[in-house]
Design a protein around this motif. Sequence first.
Motif, PDB file in Angstrom:
ATOM      1  N   ILE A   1       0.846  -1.195   0.000  1.00 49.42           N
ATOM      2  CA  ILE A   1       0.000   0.000   0.000  1.00 49.42           C
ATOM      3  C   ILE A   1       0.882   1.246   0.000  1.00 49.42           C
ATOM      4  CG2 ILE A   1      -1.810   1.267   1.218  1.00 49.42           C
ATOM      5  CD1 ILE A   1      -2.542  -1.437   2.530  1.00 49.42           C
ATOM      6  N   TRP A   2       0.684   2.069  -1.000  1.00 50.30           N
ATOM      7  CA  TRP A   2       1.438   3.316  -1.137  1.00 50.30           C
ATOM      8  C   TRP A   2       0.623   4.465  -0.557  1.00 50.30           C
ATOM      9  CZ3 TRP A   2       6.266   2.762  -2.910  1.00 50.30           C
ATOM     10  CH2 TRP A   2       6.563   1.605  -3.615  1.00 50.30           C
ATOM     11  N   PRO A   3       1.293   5.444   0.057  1.00 49.93           N
ATOM     12  CA  PRO A   3       0.588   6.598   0.632  1.00 49.93           C
ATOM     13  C   PRO A   3       0.297   7.661  -0.425  1.00 49.93           C
ATOM     14  CG  PRO A   3       2.914   6.754   1.120  1.00 49.93           C
ATOM     15  CD  PRO A   3       2.719   5.477   0.356  1.00 49.93           C
ATOM     16  N   ALA A   4      -0.834   7.543  -1.076  1.00 53.86           N
ATOM     17  CA  ALA A   4      -1.199   8.513  -2.112  1.00 53.86           C
ATOM     18  C   ALA A   4      -2.686   8.395  -2.410  1.00 53.86           C
ATOM     19  CB  ALA A   4      -0.395   8.255  -3.380  1.00 53.86           C
ATOM     20  N   THR A   5      -3.224   9.374  -3.101  1.00 50.14           N
ATOM     21  CA  THR A   5      -4.641   9.340  -3.454  1.00 50.14           C
ATOM     22  C   THR A   5      -4.860   8.679  -4.818  1.00 50.14           C
ATOM     23  OG1 THR A   5      -4.437  11.574  -4.324  1.00 50.14           O
ATOM     24  CG2 THR A   5      -5.243  11.341  -2.063  1.00 50.14           C
ATOM     25  N   THR A   6      -3.821   8.555  -5.633  1.00 51.86           N
ATOM     26  CA  THR A   6      -3.919   7.858  -6.922  1.00 51.86           C
ATOM     27  C   THR A   6      -2.691   6.974  -7.099  1.00 51.86           C
ATOM     28  OG1 THR A   6      -2.791   9.663  -8.080  1.00 51.86           O
ATOM     29  CG2 THR A   6      -5.191   9.745  -8.032  1.00 51.86           C
ATOM     30  N   HIS A   7      -2.836   5.950  -7.935  1.00 55.15           N
ATOM     31  CA  HIS A   7      -1.724   5.030  -8.195  1.00 55.15           C
ATOM     32  C   HIS A   7      -0.809   5.608  -9.271  1.00 55.15           C
ATOM     33  CE1 HIS A   7       0.386   1.236  -8.415  1.00 55.15           C
ATOM     34  NE2 HIS A   7       0.353   1.360  -9.729  1.00 55.15           N
ATOM     35  N   ARG A   8       0.478   5.422  -9.087  1.00 55.29           N
ATOM     36  CA  ARG A   8       1.470   5.892 -10.076  1.00 55.29           C
ATOM     37  C   ARG A   8       2.282   4.700 -10.555  1.00 55.29           C
ATOM     38  NH1 ARG A   8       1.693   9.689  -5.877  1.00 55.29           N
ATOM     39  NH2 ARG A   8       0.754  11.648  -6.464  1.00 55.29           N
ATOM     40  N   SER A   9       2.428   4.564 -11.852  1.00 51.47           N
ATOM     41  CA  SER A   9       3.141   3.416 -12.416  1.00 51.47           C
ATOM     42  C   SER A   9       4.628   3.424 -12.072  1.00 51.47           C
ATOM     43  CB  SER A   9       2.972   3.382 -13.938  1.00 51.47           C
ATOM     44  OG  SER A   9       3.495   4.565 -14.508  1.00 51.47           O
ATOM     45  N   THR A  10       5.172   4.564 -11.697  1.00 52.71           N
ATOM     46  CA  THR A  10       6.606   4.647 -11.381  1.00 52.71           C
ATOM     47  C   THR A  10       6.956   4.053 -10.017  1.00 52.71           C
ATOM     48  OG1 THR A  10       6.276   6.866 -10.479  1.00 52.71           O
ATOM     49  CG2 THR A  10       6.966   6.704 -12.786  1.00 52.71           C
ATOM     50  N   TRP A  11       5.955   3.698  -9.207  1.00 54.83           N
ATOM     51  CA  TRP A  11       6.221   3.141  -7.886  1.00 54.83           C
ATOM     52  C   TRP A  11       6.881   1.781  -7.965  1.00 54.83           C
ATOM     53  CZ3 TRP A  11       0.677   4.219  -5.867  1.00 54.83           C
ATOM     54  CH2 TRP A  11       0.571   5.568  -5.519  1.00 54.83           C
ATOM     55  N   THR A  12       6.525   0.998  -8.954  1.00 50.16           N
ATOM     56  CA  THR A  12       7.054  -0.360  -9.071  1.00 50.16           C
ATOM     57  C   THR A  12       7.792  -0.495 -10.394  1.00 50.16           C
ATOM     58  OG1 THR A  12       4.912  -1.019  -9.926  1.00 50.16           O
ATOM     59  CG2 THR A  12       5.314  -1.456  -7.606  1.00 50.16           C
ATOM     60  N   THR A  13       9.076  -0.246 -10.359  1.00 49.20           N
ATOM     61  CA  THR A  13       9.859  -0.351 -11.586  1.00 49.20           C
ATOM     62  C   THR A  13      10.063  -1.808 -11.986  1.00 49.20           C
ATOM     63  OG1 THR A  13      11.877  -0.198 -10.285  1.00 49.20           O
ATOM     64  CG2 THR A  13      11.066   1.837 -11.289  1.00 49.20           C
ATOM     65  N   HIS A  14      10.015  -2.712 -11.005  1.00 44.66           N
ATOM     66  CA  HIS A  14      10.126  -4.146 -11.274  1.00 44.66           C
ATOM     67  C   HIS A  14       8.992  -4.867 -10.544  1.00 44.66           C
ATOM     68  CE1 HIS A  14      14.064  -3.446 -13.000  1.00 44.66           C
ATOM     69  NE2 HIS A  14      14.375  -2.775 -11.908  1.00 44.66           N
ATOM     70  N   PRO A  15       7.746  -4.740 -11.033  1.00 53.76           N
ATOM     71  CA  PRO A  15       6.622  -5.354 -10.326  1.00 53.76           C
ATOM     72  C   PRO A  15       6.755  -6.870 -10.267  1.00 53.76           C
ATOM     73  CG  PRO A  15       5.914  -4.453 -12.434  1.00 53.76           C
ATOM     74  CD  PRO A  15       7.345  -4.072 -12.254  1.00 53.76           C
ATOM     75  N   THR A  16       6.348  -7.451  -9.148  1.00 53.95           N
ATOM     76  CA  THR A  16       6.399  -8.893  -8.962  1.00 53.95           C
ATOM     77  C   THR A  16       5.049  -9.476  -9.348  1.00 53.95           C
ATOM     78  OG1 THR A  16       7.975  -8.596  -7.174  1.00 53.95           O
ATOM     79  CG2 THR A  16       6.854 -10.716  -7.293  1.00 53.95           C
ATOM     80  N   ARG A  17       5.076 -10.462 -10.221  1.00 58.74           N
ATOM     81  CA  ARG A  17       3.842 -11.070 -10.729  1.00 58.74           C
ATOM     82  C   ARG A  17       2.969 -11.588  -9.579  1.00 58.74           C
ATOM     83  NH1 ARG A  17       3.163 -15.010 -15.764  1.00 58.74           N
ATOM     84  NH2 ARG A  17       1.068 -15.720 -15.294  1.00 58.74           N
ATOM     85  N   GLY A  18       1.700 -11.217  -9.612  1.00 55.88           N
ATOM     86  CA  GLY A  18       0.750 -11.691  -8.619  1.00 55.88           C
ATOM     87  C   GLY A  18       0.639 -10.826  -7.372  1.00 55.88           C
ATOM     88  N   TRP A  19       1.624  -9.971  -7.109  1.00 54.71           N
ATOM     89  CA  TRP A  19       1.523  -9.105  -5.940  1.00 54.71           C
ATOM     90  C   TRP A  19       0.397  -8.104  -6.180  1.00 54.71           C
ATOM     91  CZ3 TRP A  19       6.455  -7.412  -2.988  1.00 54.71           C
ATOM     92  CH2 TRP A  19       7.205  -8.541  -2.651  1.00 54.71           C
ATOM     93  N   HIS A  20      -0.195  -7.652  -5.099  1.00 53.24           N
ATOM     94  CA  HIS A  20      -1.274  -6.681  -5.181  1.00 53.24           C
ATOM     95  C   HIS A  20      -0.760  -5.324  -4.703  1.00 53.24           C
ATOM     96  CE1 HIS A  20      -4.132  -9.943  -5.813  1.00 53.24           C
ATOM     97  NE2 HIS A  20      -3.408 -10.603  -4.928  1.00 53.24           N
ATOM     98  N   TYR A  21      -1.212  -4.283  -5.368  1.00 52.65           N
ATOM     99  CA  TYR A  21      -0.798  -2.926  -5.012  1.00 52.65           C
ATOM    100  C   TYR A  21      -2.041  -2.086  -4.765  1.00 52.65           C
ATOM    101  CZ  TYR A  21       3.635  -4.563  -6.835  1.00 52.65           C
ATOM    102  OH  TYR A  21       4.773  -5.289  -7.049  1.00 52.65           O
ATOM    103  N   GLY A  22      -1.970  -1.268  -3.742  1.00 56.77           N
ATOM    104  CA  GLY A  22      -3.068  -0.379  -3.422  1.00 56.77           C
ATOM    105  C   GLY A  22      -2.527   0.971  -3.003  1.00 56.77           C
ATOM    106  N   HIS A  23      -3.428   1.902  -2.799  1.00 55.27           N
ATOM    107  CA  HIS A  23      -3.019   3.229  -2.342  1.00 55.27           C
ATOM    108  C   HIS A  23      -4.084   3.797  -1.416  1.00 55.27           C
ATOM    109  CE1 HIS A  23      -5.844   5.075  -5.192  1.00 55.27           C
ATOM    110  NE2 HIS A  23      -5.428   4.151  -6.027  1.00 55.27           N
ATOM    111  N   CYS A  24      -3.612   4.555  -0.455  1.00 55.06           N
ATOM    112  CA  CYS A  24      -4.484   5.179   0.531  1.00 55.06           C
ATOM    113  C   CYS A  24      -3.756   6.425   1.018  1.00 55.06           C
ATOM    114  CB  CYS A  24      -4.745   4.208   1.676  1.00 55.06           C
ATOM    115  SG  CYS A  24      -5.818   4.864   2.955  1.00 55.06           S
ATOM    116  N   GLY A  25      -4.461   7.480   1.247  1.00 54.29           N
ATOM    117  CA  GLY A  25      -3.839   8.736   1.662  1.00 54.29           C
ATOM    118  C   GLY A  25      -2.918   8.605   2.858  1.00 54.29           C
TER     119      GLY A  25
END
Length: 128
Positions: free
Chosen positions: A91-115
């Motif tokens: 979970i990233w601290p933000a109001t919207t998701h940004r693709s630059t957060w995960t430069t090497h995303p791991t398959r199957g992991w879940h990503y979320g965001h919350c202020g």
Amino acid sequence: MDWDRHNRHIYNKVIDSFAVIGKELASPVVLAENTYSVDEAGILSSVLNSLKVLAGRHELKTHRGACVERTLITSIECISADSRHLKPLIIWPATTHRSTWTTHPTRGWHYGHCGSGYTDTMISLHWI
């Protein structure tokens, strides 16, 4: 928490907790496939705007910089006693998701965001 405080205040509580949990898990009505552990960990990411210093763990207070920007990223993991698991939730601290957060995303992991950077009911339900 530094290790000196940890050993003094936490050790007996951990031993007592495992004794209680151990008795419950030894019961024949508690099945491994119905026993889960969920853990939430906060990762404090720091960006230093000054020079970096290598210091011993007992010297941190004398070398901590004033120009530190800190971001809390939350990780949640879940595993059962018979080794089944959910993929982690980050979970990233933000109001919207940004693709630059995960430069090497791991398959199957879940990503979320919350202020706040913490989980909430909606994020947790979507993950499960």
